[in-house]
Scaffold this motif. Sequence first.
Motif, short mmCIF file in Angstrom:
data_model
loop_
_atom_site.label_atom_id
_atom_site.label_comp_id
_atom_site.label_asym_id
_atom_site.label_seq_id
_atom_site.Cartn_x
_atom_site.Cartn_y
_atom_site.Cartn_z
N ALA A 60 139.49 5.58 -52.26
CA ALA A 60 138.56 4.76 -51.73
C ALA A 60 138.22 3.43 -52.46
CB ALA A 60 137.28 5.64 -52.01
N PRO A 61 139.07 2.51 -52.09
CA PRO A 61 139.11 1.17 -52.82
C PRO A 61 137.61 0.66 -53.09
CG PRO A 61 140.75 1.06 -50.84
CD PRO A 61 139.96 2.19 -50.66
N GLY A 62 137.32 0.17 -54.32
CA GLY A 62 135.93 -0.60 -54.87
C GLY A 62 135.18 0.68 -55.18
N SER A 63 135.65 2.01 -55.39
CA SER A 63 134.67 3.04 -56.02
C SER A 63 134.96 3.17 -57.72
CB SER A 63 135.10 4.41 -55.49
OG SER A 63 136.29 4.59 -55.45
N ALA A 64 134.23 3.80 -58.18
CA ALA A 64 134.13 4.03 -59.51
C ALA A 64 134.12 5.23 -60.25
CB ALA A 64 132.97 3.05 -60.18
N VAL A 65 134.38 5.66 -61.50
CA VAL A 65 134.28 6.92 -61.93
C VAL A 65 133.28 6.95 -63.29
CG1 VAL A 65 135.62 8.78 -63.20
CG2 VAL A 65 136.61 7.49 -61.15
N VAL A 66 132.51 7.85 -63.21
CA VAL A 66 131.69 8.00 -64.29
C VAL A 66 132.15 9.23 -65.09
CG1 VAL A 66 129.38 8.44 -65.28
CG2 VAL A 66 129.86 6.58 -63.76
N HIS A 67 132.30 9.48 -66.23
CA HIS A 67 132.76 10.79 -66.77
C HIS A 67 131.49 11.23 -67.95
CE1 HIS A 67 136.98 10.01 -66.01
NE2 HIS A 67 136.64 8.71 -66.69
N THR A 68 131.05 12.51 -67.35
CA THR A 68 129.95 13.02 -68.10
C THR A 68 130.26 13.36 -69.69
OG1 THR A 68 130.31 15.37 -67.70
CG2 THR A 68 128.93 14.18 -65.98
N ASP A 69 131.59 13.38 -69.86
CA ASP A 69 132.00 13.56 -71.47
C ASP A 69 131.50 12.25 -72.32
OD1 ASP A 69 133.03 16.27 -71.09
OD2 ASP A 69 135.34 15.37 -71.28
N ASP A 70 131.62 11.18 -71.50
CA ASP A 70 131.01 9.68 -71.99
C ASP A 70 129.55 9.87 -72.46
OD1 ASP A 70 133.59 8.87 -72.33
OD2 ASP A 70 133.43 7.88 -70.35
N VAL A 71 128.79 10.48 -71.35
CA VAL A 71 127.37 10.56 -71.70
C VAL A 71 126.69 11.72 -72.41
CG1 VAL A 71 125.13 11.07 -70.68
CG2 VAL A 71 127.03 10.07 -69.25
N ALA A 72 127.72 12.68 -72.90
CA ALA A 72 127.49 13.87 -73.67
C ALA A 72 128.05 13.83 -75.08
CB ALA A 72 128.05 15.12 -73.13
#
Length: 216
Positions: A60-72
């Motif tokens: 899905a070009p133009g999409s992004a990933v967020v990792h909850t490990d970074d939040v936590a």
Amino acid sequence: MRLRPGETEAVGRHAVAVLDAVRRLRDASPDVTGRPRVIAIDGRGGAGKTTLAERLRGAAPGSAVVHTDDVAWNHACFDWGAVLVENILRPLHRGEAVDFRPAAWIGHDRPGSITVPAGAGFVWVEGTGVIREELAPRLDASVWMQGDLDEQQRLLAVRDGDSPAQREHVANWLLEEVPFMLREQPWARATMIVAGPPQADHDPDTELVIAPPTGP
């Protein structure tokens, strides 16, 4: 397949193209406009959540990933839902970019920030515990990654090591994970199950093995 108490093994596994899986997740929220679709990817450690998120991002070009490990990070094992909502999910629902430095990053001098550019079509939020009742109003679809616990533990040991300190960390994690999962039952809430072994025959480069959600 060995699963944790309360989890039901997925049935009806079949192979689909990764692009088809993206379309199914998109179609689960057909009325989204003016903002990215927010798709959760949940599963236990070693299930392959990060790998799947990257595969979906690539499809899905133009999409992004967020990792909850970074939040936590240096915050909590599971008590990070409000931080995720306030600083990432709400801005995304307003169609805004995200550039967030969690308090623990500031306090421990971790460089960088959690970023999502404006205009993303999908945001894949991956991490253990992201499919939960607290976050349901902010998630447009979700994926539970089901796999054999013995295989997941083997992969974790390869990734993170098997030292006494690591074994203690895993034991402390499970003291929180097991009751959390029993309460939330993410496999029953998910839009789609991505199934681990035993898997149907498929091309691992272009396909996923999926199944409908399982009951509680």
